[in-house]
Structure formats: structure tokens, C-alpha cells
Design a protein around this motif. Structure first.
Motif, PDB file in Angstrom:
ATOM      1  N   ASP A 235       0.809  -1.219   0.000  1.00 15.63           N
ATOM      2  CA  ASP A 235       0.000   0.000   0.000  1.00 15.63           C
ATOM      3  C   ASP A 235       0.845   1.274   0.000  1.00 15.63           C
ATOM      4  OD1 ASP A 235      -2.341  -1.419  -0.086  1.00 15.63           O
ATOM      5  OD2 ASP A 235      -2.685  -1.354   2.082  1.00 15.63           O
ATOM      6  N   GLU A 236       2.136   1.152   0.343  1.00 14.63           N
ATOM      7  CA  GLU A 236       3.018   2.314   0.348  1.00 14.63           C
ATOM      8  C   GLU A 236       3.399   2.763  -1.068  1.00 14.63           C
ATOM      9  OE1 GLU A 236       6.399   1.328   2.729  1.00 14.63           O
ATOM     10  OE2 GLU A 236       5.228   1.161   4.570  1.00 14.63           O
ATOM     11  N   PHE A 237       3.247   1.885  -2.048  1.00 14.21           N
ATOM     12  CA  PHE A 237       3.603   2.226  -3.421  1.00 14.21           C
ATOM     13  C   PHE A 237       2.603   3.224  -3.995  1.00 14.21           C
ATOM     14  CE2 PHE A 237       5.896  -1.651  -2.804  1.00 14.21           C
ATOM     15  CZ  PHE A 237       7.034  -1.505  -3.556  1.00 14.21           C
ATOM     16  N   LYS A 238       3.094   4.123  -4.823  1.00 15.79           N
ATOM     17  CA  LYS A 238       2.233   5.097  -5.487  1.00 15.79           C
ATOM     18  C   LYS A 238       2.240   4.809  -6.984  1.00 15.79           C
ATOM     19  CE  LYS A 238       3.003   8.744  -2.156  1.00 15.79           C
ATOM     20  NZ  LYS A 238       1.812   9.016  -1.510  1.00 15.79           N
ATOM     21  N   GLU A 239       1.104   5.070  -7.598  1.00 11.58           N
ATOM     22  CA  GLU A 239       0.973   4.861  -9.026  1.00 11.58           C
ATOM     23  C   GLU A 239       1.703   5.988  -9.756  1.00 11.58           C
ATOM     24  OE1 GLU A 239      -2.624   3.246 -11.767  1.00 11.58           O
ATOM     25  OE2 GLU A 239      -3.123   4.655 -10.190  1.00 11.58           O
ATOM     26  N   ILE A 240       2.587   5.628 -10.708  1.00 11.33           N
ATOM     27  CA  ILE A 240       3.316   6.669 -11.432  1.00 11.33           C
ATOM     28  C   ILE A 240       2.789   6.850 -12.852  1.00 11.33           C
ATOM     29  CG2 ILE A 240       5.404   6.427 -10.063  1.00 11.33           C
ATOM     30  CD1 ILE A 240       6.592   4.871 -12.438  1.00 11.33           C
ATOM     31  N   TYR A 241       2.062   5.868 -13.377  1.00 13.34           N
ATOM     32  CA  TYR A 241       1.472   6.012 -14.705  1.00 13.34           C
ATOM     33  C   TYR A 241       0.217   5.149 -14.780  1.00 13.34           C
ATOM     34  CZ  TYR A 241       1.043   6.800 -19.676  1.00 13.34           C
ATOM     35  OH  TYR A 241       0.581   7.191 -20.892  1.00 13.34           O
ATOM     36  N   HIS A 242      -0.813   5.711 -15.393  1.00 15.41           N
ATOM     37  CA  HIS A 242      -2.076   4.992 -15.542  1.00 15.41           C
ATOM     38  C   HIS A 242      -2.650   5.352 -16.910  1.00 15.41           C
ATOM     39  CE1 HIS A 242      -5.840   3.211 -13.892  1.00 15.41           C
ATOM     40  NE2 HIS A 242      -6.387   3.995 -14.796  1.00 15.41           N
ATOM     41  N   PHE A 243      -3.080   4.337 -17.658  1.00 15.05           N
ATOM     42  CA  PHE A 243      -3.680   4.548 -18.971  1.00 15.05           C
ATOM     43  C   PHE A 243      -4.812   3.554 -19.120  1.00 15.05           C
ATOM     44  CE2 PHE A 243      -4.240   3.890 -23.468  1.00 15.05           C
ATOM     45  CZ  PHE A 243      -4.073   5.140 -24.009  1.00 15.05           C
ATOM     46  N   ARG A 244      -6.017   4.057 -19.370  1.00 14.83           N
ATOM     47  CA  ARG A 244      -7.176   3.163 -19.453  1.00 14.83           C
ATOM     48  C   ARG A 244      -8.158   3.672 -20.502  1.00 14.83           C
ATOM     49  NH1 ARG A 244     -10.079   3.191 -14.160  1.00 14.83           N
ATOM     50  NH2 ARG A 244     -11.424   4.766 -15.038  1.00 14.83           N
ATOM     51  N   PHE A 245      -8.580   2.776 -21.385  1.00 16.30           N
ATOM     52  CA  PHE A 245      -9.632   3.119 -22.337  1.00 16.30           C
ATOM     53  C   PHE A 245     -10.962   3.185 -21.608  1.00 16.30           C
ATOM     54  CE2 PHE A 245      -6.679   1.295 -25.541  1.00 16.30           C
ATOM     55  CZ  PHE A 245      -6.592   2.414 -26.347  1.00 16.30           C
ATOM     56  N   LEU A 246     -11.844   4.069 -22.059  1.00 16.27           N
ATOM     57  CA  LEU A 246     -13.171   4.222 -21.460  1.00 16.27           C
ATOM     58  C   LEU A 246     -14.212   3.685 -22.432  1.00 16.27           C
ATOM     59  CD1 LEU A 246     -12.716   7.878 -20.169  1.00 16.27           C
ATOM     60  CD2 LEU A 246     -12.456   5.757 -18.869  1.00 16.27           C
ATOM     61  N   TYR A 247     -15.012   2.751 -21.963  1.00 17.66           N
ATOM     62  CA  TYR A 247     -16.046   2.124 -22.781  1.00 17.66           C
ATOM     63  C   TYR A 247     -17.188   1.698 -21.877  1.00 17.66           C
ATOM     64  CZ  TYR A 247     -13.314  -1.758 -21.006  1.00 17.66           C
ATOM     65  OH  TYR A 247     -12.629  -2.600 -20.182  1.00 17.66           O
ATOM     66  N   ARG A 248     -18.299   1.352 -22.471  1.00 19.56           N
ATOM     67  CA  ARG A 248     -19.457   0.917 -21.697  1.00 19.56           C
ATOM     68  C   ARG A 248     -19.316  -0.565 -21.391  1.00 19.56           C
ATOM     69  NH1 ARG A 248     -24.564   3.142 -23.992  1.00 19.56           N
ATOM     70  NH2 ARG A 248     -23.658   4.941 -22.984  1.00 19.56           N
ATOM     71  N   LYS A 249     -19.284  -0.901 -20.101  1.00 16.69           N
ATOM     72  CA  LYS A 249     -19.123  -2.301 -19.699  1.00 16.69           C
ATOM     73  C   LYS A 249     -20.383  -3.084 -19.971  1.00 16.69           C
ATOM     74  CE  LYS A 249     -15.693  -1.294 -16.241  1.00 16.69           C
ATOM     75  NZ  LYS A 249     -15.299  -1.371 -14.860  1.00 16.69           N
ATOM     76  N   PRO A 250     -20.354  -4.320 -20.251  1.00 10.73           N
ATOM     77  CA  PRO A 250     -19.232  -5.255 -20.287  1.00 10.73           C
ATOM     78  C   PRO A 250     -18.563  -5.342 -21.650  1.00 10.73           C
ATOM     79  CG  PRO A 250     -21.238  -6.479 -20.572  1.00 10.73           C
ATOM     80  CD  PRO A 250     -21.628  -5.024 -20.426  1.00 10.73           C
ATOM     81  N   TYR A 251     -18.919  -4.468 -22.577  1.00  9.84           N
ATOM     82  CA  TYR A 251     -18.378  -4.552 -23.932  1.00  9.84           C
ATOM     83  C   TYR A 251     -17.152  -3.655 -24.065  1.00  9.84           C
ATOM     84  CZ  TYR A 251     -23.072  -6.340 -24.370  1.00  9.84           C
ATOM     85  OH  TYR A 251     -24.220  -7.040 -24.171  1.00  9.84           O
ATOM     86  N   PHE A 252     -16.222  -4.039 -24.913  1.00 10.88           N
ATOM     87  CA  PHE A 252     -15.009  -3.266 -25.121  1.00 10.88           C
ATOM     88  C   PHE A 252     -15.098  -2.367 -26.357  1.00 10.88           C
ATOM     89  CE2 PHE A 252     -13.665  -7.062 -22.793  1.00 10.88           C
ATOM     90  CZ  PHE A 252     -13.110  -6.446 -21.692  1.00 10.88           C
ATOM     91  N   HIS A 253     -16.291  -2.273 -26.919  1.00  5.75           N
ATOM     92  CA  HIS A 253     -16.454  -1.453 -28.110  1.00  5.75           C
ATOM     93  C   HIS A 253     -17.818  -0.790 -28.059  1.00  5.75           C
ATOM     94  CE1 HIS A 253     -15.976   0.096 -32.013  1.00  5.75           C
ATOM     95  NE2 HIS A 253     -16.594  -0.828 -32.679  1.00  5.75           N
ATOM     96  N   PRO A 254     -18.020   0.424 -28.404  1.00  3.93           N
ATOM     97  CA  PRO A 254     -17.006   1.350 -28.901  1.00  3.93           C
ATOM     98  C   PRO A 254     -16.231   2.001 -27.762  1.00  3.93           C
ATOM     99  CG  PRO A 254     -19.125   2.442 -28.916  1.00  3.93           C
ATOM    100  CD  PRO A 254     -19.357   1.014 -28.468  1.00  3.93           C
ATOM    101  N   ILE A 255     -15.040   2.469 -28.069  1.00  4.63           N
ATOM    102  CA  ILE A 255     -14.233   3.209 -27.107  1.00  4.63           C
ATOM    103  C   ILE A 255     -14.696   4.661 -27.153  1.00  4.63           C
ATOM    104  CG2 ILE A 255     -11.907   4.017 -26.569  1.00  4.63           C
ATOM    105  CD1 ILE A 255     -10.905   1.369 -27.833  1.00  4.63           C
TER     106      ILE A 255
END
Length: 89
Positions: free
Chosen positions: A14-34
Motif C-alpha cells: 500500500d506504500e507504493f504510489k501509481e506513477i502512470y495509468h492509462f485506461r480506455f473508457l467504454y461501456r461495460k461489459p463490452y469493449f467497443h465502442p471506445i
């Protein structure tokens, strides 16, 4: 690993910090369209980019345009509002 010391290992993780985050945004549960993407780089704000598709004579042109930035990771309602904004290129 055994169960003993699990709490200490979890506290250490838990002491670790996130240094980079990249995530596509889409309507779940489908991965398309972005619809867009969420990006974070250490020392900078969280950024939301909206995917825009423009029809041209040669076909389709796709671009990700900056929509909004936040100091903390945005919640789903904030993401929805940013993606719903009218942005063009």
C-alpha cells in the motif's frame, strides 16, 4: 508465501504510489465502442480524452481530444460528464 505476515506485506504494498495509468473508457461489459481514455502521469493531473471520429472522403479519421483534468482520480460521474461534452477537431 504463507499466511503469516500477510498484513505486513499488504501494508508494504500500500506504500507504493501509481506513477502512470492509462485506461480506455467504454461501456461495460463490452469493449467497443471506445468513448475516450483516462491518463495519469506522476506529478501531473488526471486527464480525460474524448475519442472523436470524423468522416472524410478517404474514410474515417480518429482523434483523441483533451476534455477535462482532475487533481485526483475522477469518479464515474465526472468521467461521464467529461465524455458528454461537445468537443470537435
Amino acid at each position: 508465501m504463507q499466511v503469516r505476515g500477510r498484513a505486513e506485506r499488504m501494508d508494504f504494498a500500500d506504500e507504493f504510489k501509481e506513477i502512470y495509468h492509462f485506461r480506455f473508457l467504454y461501456r461495460k461489459p463490452y469493449f467497443h465502442p471506445i468513448y475516450g481514455l483516462l491518463r495519469f502521469k506522476w506529478g501531473e493531473p488526471w486527464e480525460i480524452y474524448k475519442r472523436i471520429v470524423k468522416k472524410t472522403d478517404a474514410g474515417k479519421e480518429e482523434k483523441y481530444c483533451f476534455a477535462q483534468s482532475y487533481d485526483e482520480e475522477p469518479k464515474p460521474p465526472q468521467i461521464t460528464t467529461a465524455i458528454a461534452m461537445d468537443i470537435s477537431f
